[in-house]
Design a protein around this motif. Structure first.
Motif, short mmCIF file in Angstrom:
data_model
loop_
_atom_site.label_atom_id
_atom_site.label_comp_id
_atom_site.label_asym_id
_atom_site.label_seq_id
_atom_site.Cartn_x
_atom_site.Cartn_y
_atom_site.Cartn_z
N ALA A 400 -2.42 -16.22 9.92
CA ALA A 400 -3.03 -15.79 8.66
C ALA A 400 -4.40 -16.43 8.46
O ALA A 400 -5.37 -15.76 8.07
CB ALA A 400 -2.10 -16.14 7.50
N LEU A 401 -4.46 -17.75 8.74
CA LEU A 401 -5.73 -18.46 8.52
C LEU A 401 -6.81 -18.02 9.49
O LEU A 401 -8.00 -18.05 9.16
CB LEU A 401 -5.51 -19.97 8.65
CG LEU A 401 -4.83 -20.65 7.47
CD1 LEU A 401 -4.55 -22.11 7.80
CD2 LEU A 401 -5.68 -20.56 6.21
N SER A 402 -6.43 -17.62 10.70
CA SER A 402 -7.42 -17.17 11.68
C SER A 402 -8.24 -16.01 11.12
O SER A 402 -9.46 -15.95 11.30
CB SER A 402 -6.74 -16.74 12.98
OG SER A 402 -6.11 -17.84 13.59
N GLN A 403 -7.57 -15.11 10.41
CA GLN A 403 -8.26 -13.97 9.81
C GLN A 403 -8.98 -14.39 8.53
O GLN A 403 -10.14 -14.01 8.31
CB GLN A 403 -7.26 -12.86 9.51
CG GLN A 403 -7.87 -11.60 8.91
CD GLN A 403 -8.88 -10.94 9.84
OE1 GLN A 403 -8.76 -11.01 11.06
NE2 GLN A 403 -9.89 -10.31 9.26
N THR A 408 -13.78 -15.57 5.15
CA THR A 408 -14.49 -16.49 4.24
C THR A 408 -15.85 -16.89 4.82
O THR A 408 -16.85 -16.93 4.10
CB THR A 408 -13.65 -17.75 3.98
OG1 THR A 408 -12.36 -17.37 3.52
CG2 THR A 408 -14.30 -18.64 2.94
N LYS A 409 -15.87 -17.17 6.13
CA LYS A 409 -17.15 -17.52 6.78
C LYS A 409 -18.13 -16.35 6.71
O LYS A 409 -19.32 -16.53 6.45
CB LYS A 409 -16.91 -17.90 8.24
CG LYS A 409 -18.17 -18.35 8.98
CD LYS A 409 -18.73 -19.62 8.36
CE LYS A 409 -19.82 -20.25 9.21
NZ LYS A 409 -21.03 -19.42 9.28
N SER A 410 -17.61 -15.14 6.89
CA SER A 410 -18.46 -13.95 6.78
C SER A 410 -19.01 -13.81 5.36
O SER A 410 -20.19 -13.46 5.17
CB SER A 410 -17.65 -12.71 7.16
OG SER A 410 -18.39 -11.53 6.92
N GLU A 411 -18.19 -14.12 4.37
CA GLU A 411 -18.63 -14.04 2.97
C GLU A 411 -19.70 -15.09 2.69
O GLU A 411 -20.69 -14.82 1.98
CB GLU A 411 -17.43 -14.24 2.04
CG GLU A 411 -17.63 -13.71 0.63
CD GLU A 411 -17.82 -12.20 0.59
OE1 GLU A 411 -18.56 -11.75 -0.29
OE2 GLU A 411 -17.26 -11.49 1.45
N ILE A 412 -19.53 -16.30 3.23
CA ILE A 412 -20.53 -17.35 3.05
C ILE A 412 -21.85 -16.94 3.68
O ILE A 412 -22.92 -17.08 3.08
CB ILE A 412 -20.02 -18.68 3.65
CG1 ILE A 412 -18.88 -19.24 2.81
CG2 ILE A 412 -21.16 -19.71 3.74
CD1 ILE A 412 -18.17 -20.42 3.45
N ASP A 413 -21.79 -16.41 4.92
CA ASP A 413 -23.01 -15.95 5.61
C ASP A 413 -23.71 -14.86 4.80
O ASP A 413 -24.93 -14.84 4.68
CB ASP A 413 -22.67 -15.43 7.00
CG ASP A 413 -22.23 -16.54 7.95
OD1 ASP A 413 -22.49 -17.72 7.63
OD2 ASP A 413 -21.61 -16.22 8.98
N HIS A 414 -22.90 -13.95 4.24
CA HIS A 414 -23.45 -12.86 3.44
C HIS A 414 -24.15 -13.39 2.19
O HIS A 414 -25.28 -13.01 1.87
CB HIS A 414 -22.33 -11.90 3.05
CG HIS A 414 -22.79 -10.71 2.27
ND1 HIS A 414 -22.05 -10.15 1.26
CD2 HIS A 414 -23.94 -9.99 2.33
CE1 HIS A 414 -22.70 -9.13 0.74
NE2 HIS A 414 -23.85 -9.01 1.38
#
Length: 579
Positions: A400-403, A408-414
């Motif tokens: 679950a955390l892998s996804q 979350t990292k994608s959201e931070i980058d965005h």
């Protein structure tokens, strides 16, 4: 950023080269404390803006006109009556003071030749514009100052004019070594402060610049200097004053790592060793550019404050979430150990004694002996099941955390890319697309019934030193537009490696681009990224056909697997921008 005596000296030189001998064509007073005077000279029209604003007093040439009130104020009418068609015969600066005197020749009602003087005092909250007759008596001023306001000097019609001497300062243009030593080196203060508090027209910025040129720490006390250092500082000061006397000015603006104007001066500011510096042809251009950019940045920051707050709040929330997820992910590293424990108990635990707290077994995966903790209240089979249960729970958590961590990292980058776009927004319409992106991403709720607003913002457009067009996206929507709709397959694409930044596209026109154009585009990618201001930034570049948009990718997000890289600085001062 002080409007000091050296800046005034630069303005006086500029006025003597342009408007002396010119005829006053028009006088307007667009604001209660501001004049706009149009002067014609040598078949050229000059528009002189004079502001006695307490918050921002200024004087410089401008191309912009301003709307005047329907009824001209009394001060404006008086100037029109006396010098509406007058000729400017001289422009002077008294003793490096922050004042400029315009001597104006005109004909009175009887046709006799008369002289008047318009004095502009650039003195912070005490700034004023004062009109004098031949005997230097005040005819009127844009601000009246009575004895109730100032105990030093009244500025009222009928009073004699004089410059206020509120501080005992010496004229730096006539300074001797003995006077310099006695005034600067005897003060119980830092050397730089001793210079600007002792000499007329020297700002803290210029005092620090003089100290820097003399390789002297301006924060030291005079007692800390050797005799050689004292003498060197005086000679450095003298050379700066010689440049002022000779009119050898080099107007320049220093920019910070974000490209925002930091400081300006009429002489080169060498103390900013790593900052970007730009030279300008005149001090008027410097002042207009500097204060226009400052004003623009201030207004945009005010307008973007709500968007910045939303982005920052979302970033903080997602960063906390990511840190928690990362910590939980680290805990799942134990799952394989628990699986091995369960397997070894099932393999070797058939002869365990009841109530045993641990046992030693050979780990057939590593061929090493390990000690496995046991619950003495459980049987061997129950201990094995306990470890398998822990393994399965951590495995589910890991999956679950892998996804979740990727999301979350994608959201931070965005969000960081949106924050970067807010940093480079220069106009109100630049904020429109950013707000729309935040609405579509769910960070802002669209008001009921409101539709998507029309976007008028366009990418930055530059021309390389070799004449190739280079475009820079201001935000994620523009980045997508540039890369996937505007650019063709053989155009070149640039982006700062591993950090938020703009997409940069060079229109190749089917040519093989010269090295200098690659460097220009890379500098733009560095400048419009989070790496701006760093000594070197790593830039990835490739042909546009190698850049892909992953399915479901957020605005501005791309992938590429074939690329070149270069290290480059972020100085774009040599590049020409097309408005």
């Amino acid at each position: 950023m002080a409007f000091d005596g050296i800046t005034i000296a630069g303005m006086v030189k500029e006025f003597n080269e342009t408007i002396v001998g010119g005829k006053i064509n028009k006088i307007a007073q667009p604001e209660p404390d501001e004049l706009l005077i149009t002067i014609k000279n040598n078949k050229t029209q000059y528009r002189l803006l004079i502001s006695a604003s307490a918050s921002l007093p200024l004087i410089y040439f401008t191309d912009r006109n301003k709307t005047s009130p329907l009824t001209a104020p009394n001060f404006c009418m008086l100037l029109r009556k006396h010098v509406g068609n007058g000729k400017i015969t001289a422009v002077t600066q008294p003793d490096m003071e922050r004042a400029i005197e315009f001597r104006i020749e005109h004909l009175n009602e009887l046709g006799d030749l008369c002289f008047k003087t318009l004095v502009v005092e650039i003195m912070g909250k005490h700034s004023n514009i004062i009109f004098l007759n031949e005997n230097r008596m005040i005819l009127d001023s844009i601000k009246h100052v009575s004895c109730n306001v100032s105990s030093v000097r009244e500025v009222l019609p009928g009073r004699d004019y004089f410059l206020p001497k509120t501080q005992e300062k010496a004229n730096p243009l006539t300074m001797t070594q003995e006077t310099f030593y006695s005034m600067v080196y005897t003060k119980p203060t830092a050397i730089a402060k001793g210079i600007y508090t002792s000499l007329t027209g020297i700002s803290p910025c210029i005092a620090e610049e003089i100290c820097f040129r003399a390789s002297v720490d301006g924060s030291l006390s005079p007692q800390a200097l050797s005799e050689t250092a004292r003498e060197h500082l005086f000679h450095t000061f003298t050379r700066v004053m010689e440049d002022v006397k000779n009119g050898d000015f080099q107007p320049n603006i220093v920019y910070n790592e974000k490209g925002e104007p930091l400081e300006y001066a009429a002489i080169p500011l060498t103390k900013y060793t790593t900052a970007e510096k730009r030279d300008f042809p005149s001090i008027s251009t410097v002042l207009e550019q500097y204060y226009a950019q400052k004003d623009q940045i201030t207004r945009i920051r005010q307008k973007s404050a709500d968007l910045r707050r939303i982005v920052q709040t979302a970033l903080e929330r997602n960063r906390k979430k990511y840190d928690l997820q990362t910590k939980q992910m680290k805990d799942t590293e134990k799952m394989d150990k628990y699986k091995v424990y369960g397997e070894l108990i099932n393999t070797y635990g058939y002869n365990l004694e009841e109530g045993c707290k641990s046992f030693r077994a050979l780990n057939y995966y590593t061929n090493e002996d390990i000690v496995i903790p046991l619950d003495p209240m459980l049987t061997a089979g129950e201990n094995a099941k306990k470890y398998f249960d822990k393994y399965n729970k951590l495995k589910r958590t890991f999956e679950a955390l892998s996804q979740l961590t990727l999301e979350t990292k994608s959201e931070i980058d965005h969000l960081e890319s949106i924050s970067s776009a807010l940093d480079i927004a220069l106009a109100e319409n630049d904020l429109v697309q950013i707000k729309e992106e935040l609405i579509e991403s769910g960070y802002i709720r669209r008001k009921g019934g409101s539709k998507k607003v029309k976007v008028t913002s366009r990418p930055f457009h530059y021309v390389s030193s070799d004449g190739y067009d280079i475009y820079v996206g201001k935000n994620n929507y523009q980045n997508d537009e540039l890369t996937f709709r505007f650019a063709s397959g053989n155009d070149w694409w640039f982006h700062a490696k591993g950090m938020p930044g703009s997409h940069v596209v060079v229109k190749s026109r089917g040519d093989e681009l010269p090295d200098s154009t690659f460097e220009d585009a890379a500098r733009l990618a560095a400048h419009y990224s989070r790496g701006r201001g760093q000594e070197k930034v790593e830039i990835d570049y490739t042909e546009k056909k190698n850049v892909k948009k992953p399915g479901g990718g957020k605005p501005g997000f791309v992938v590429y697997y074939t690329n070149y890289s270069m290290m480059i600085d972020s100085d774009i001062s040599a590049l020409k921008q097309i408005e």
